[in-house]
Design a protein around this motif. Structure first.
Motif, PDB file in Angstrom:
ATOM      1  N   UNK A   8       0.855  -1.194   0.000  1.00  0.00           N
ATOM      2  CA  UNK A   8       0.000   0.000   0.000  1.00  0.00           C
ATOM      3  C   UNK A   8       0.886   1.238   0.000  1.00  0.00           C
ATOM      4  N   UNK A  13      -2.405   6.360   0.675  1.00  0.00           N
ATOM      5  CA  UNK A  13      -3.230   5.651   1.663  1.00  0.00           C
ATOM      6  C   UNK A  13      -4.156   6.576   2.475  1.00  0.00           C
ATOM      7  N   UNK A  88      -4.435   0.118  -5.590  1.00  0.00           N
ATOM      8  CA  UNK A  88      -5.773  -0.485  -5.748  1.00  0.00           C
ATOM      9  C   UNK A  88      -5.656  -2.006  -5.867  1.00  0.00           C
ATOM     10  N   UNK A  91      -5.181  -3.303  -2.452  1.00  0.00           N
ATOM     11  CA  UNK A  91      -6.465  -3.237  -1.733  1.00  0.00           C
ATOM     12  C   UNK A  91      -7.378  -4.381  -2.164  1.00  0.00           C
TER      13      UNK A  91
END
Lengths: 106, 141
Positions: A8, A13, A88, A91
Motif C-alpha cells: 500500500x 493511503x 488499488x 487493496x
C-alpha cells in the motif's frame, strides 16, 4: 511473506489523498474546483493535499489563464497512475482475502 | 488494514472515479454540435455552390467553431484518452470531408443523392468519438 498491505502506498493511503487520486485517475486532467467538489473538501484542504502529492511526484499542477480567469488544472503523472494502480491492486487482494490470515484479521 | 476497510476503500474509489468520469460527458455535446455544423456546411457547399452561399456557410462555420472551441477549453474535465480520441476523430473528419467535397464537386454537382449521405458521413467521426467518450465516462473502472 509479502503481505499486500506492505504494497500500500503511504502517500495515497490517507483517505482524502486516496479520493483525490481516485478522481484524477478517472480523467486526463481536472480543474481544481471540480476535484474539490467531487471529493467534497475545502479549497485549503485540497491545496494542502495536492502539495503533498505534487512533492511525491504523483500530481502535476498546471496554471493557465483563459480570458480573465486563472485556472488551476490537476493531473496524475505517470508515476501517480502506476502508484494508484498498484495501491488499488493491493487493496483488491486484501479485500478478497487472498492473503495470509492473521489472528486479528489485519 | 482489514478486509472490510479495503472493501470500503475500493467502494469509495469506484464512487469518486464514477463521479469524476461523468465530468467528461461534455464531449458528446461537442461531437453532436460539430457533426451538425459539418453536415450543414457540406450540404450548403454541395447543393448551393454559389459564392455568397458558400462564403456565408464557411463564415458561419468558422464562427461557430470558434465558439465551440472556446466552450470546450473552459470545461472542468478533460476526459481520459481525450487527446488521442479527438485527434483520430478530427483526422477522420478531415479525410471524410475532403473526399466528399472532392468527389462531389467533380462528379456529383448539386446531386442530393451524393451530398445528403456525404454530409451525414462528415458528421459521423466526432459523433462516434463523442459517443465513445460518453460510454467510457459511464462505464466503471
Amino acid at each position: 511473506m509479502n503481505h499486500p498491505r506492505d504494497r500500500l502506498d503511504e502517500v495515497i493511503h490517507a483517505p482524502v489523498r486516496f479520493s483525490i487520486v481516485a478522481a484524477l485517475a478517472a480523467v486526463e486532467s481536472a480543474e481544481f474546483r471540480f476535484v474539490r467538489d467531487t471529493v467534497e473538501i475545502t479549497d485549503s484542504a485540497l491545496s494542502k493535499q495536492v502539495t503533498v502529492l505534487e512533492k511525491a511526484g504523483y500530481v502535476r499542477v498546471h496554471k493557465i489563464t483563459v480570458g480573465r480567469r486563472a485556472r488551476t488544472s490537476l493531473a496524475l503523472t505517470k508515476e501517480g497512475r502506476t502508484a494508484f494502480a498498484e495501491h488499488v491492486r493491493a487493496l483488491g487482494e486484501i479485500a478478497s482475502g487472498e492473503t495470509l490470515r492473521t489472528p486479528d484479521g489485519a | 488494514m482489514r478486509q472490510n476497510e479495503a472493501r470500503e476503500a475500493l467502494a469509495l474509489a469506484r464512487k469518486v472515479e464514477s463521479r469524476a468520469r461523468s465530468g467528461g460527458g461534455w464531449y458528446m455535446g461537442f461531437g453532436l454540435a460539430f457533426g451538425a455544423a459539418s453536415c450543414l456546411l457540406t450540404l450548403t457547399i454541395g447543393l448551393y455552390p454559389t459564392p455568397w452561399a458558400m462564403g456565408l456557410a464557411m463564415g458561419l462555420f468558422w464562427v461557430f467553431l470558434a465558439v465551440l472551441i472556446t466552450w470546450a477549453v473552459t470545461r472542468a474535465v478533460v476526459p481520459r484518452g481525450f487527446g488521442r480520441l479527438h485527434g483520430v476523430g478530427m483526422g477522420v473528419w478531415g479525410l471524410a470531408y475532403g473526399l466528399v467535397l472532392l468527389l462531389g464537386t467533380r462528379h456529383f454537382p448539386q446531386d442530393p443523392s451524393w451530398w445528403v449521405p456525404g454530409a451525414v458521413v462528415t458528421a459521423l467521426p466526432l459523433l462516434v468519438t463523442g459517443y465513445l467518450s460518453l460510454r467510457r465516462s459511464r462505464n466503471s473502472a
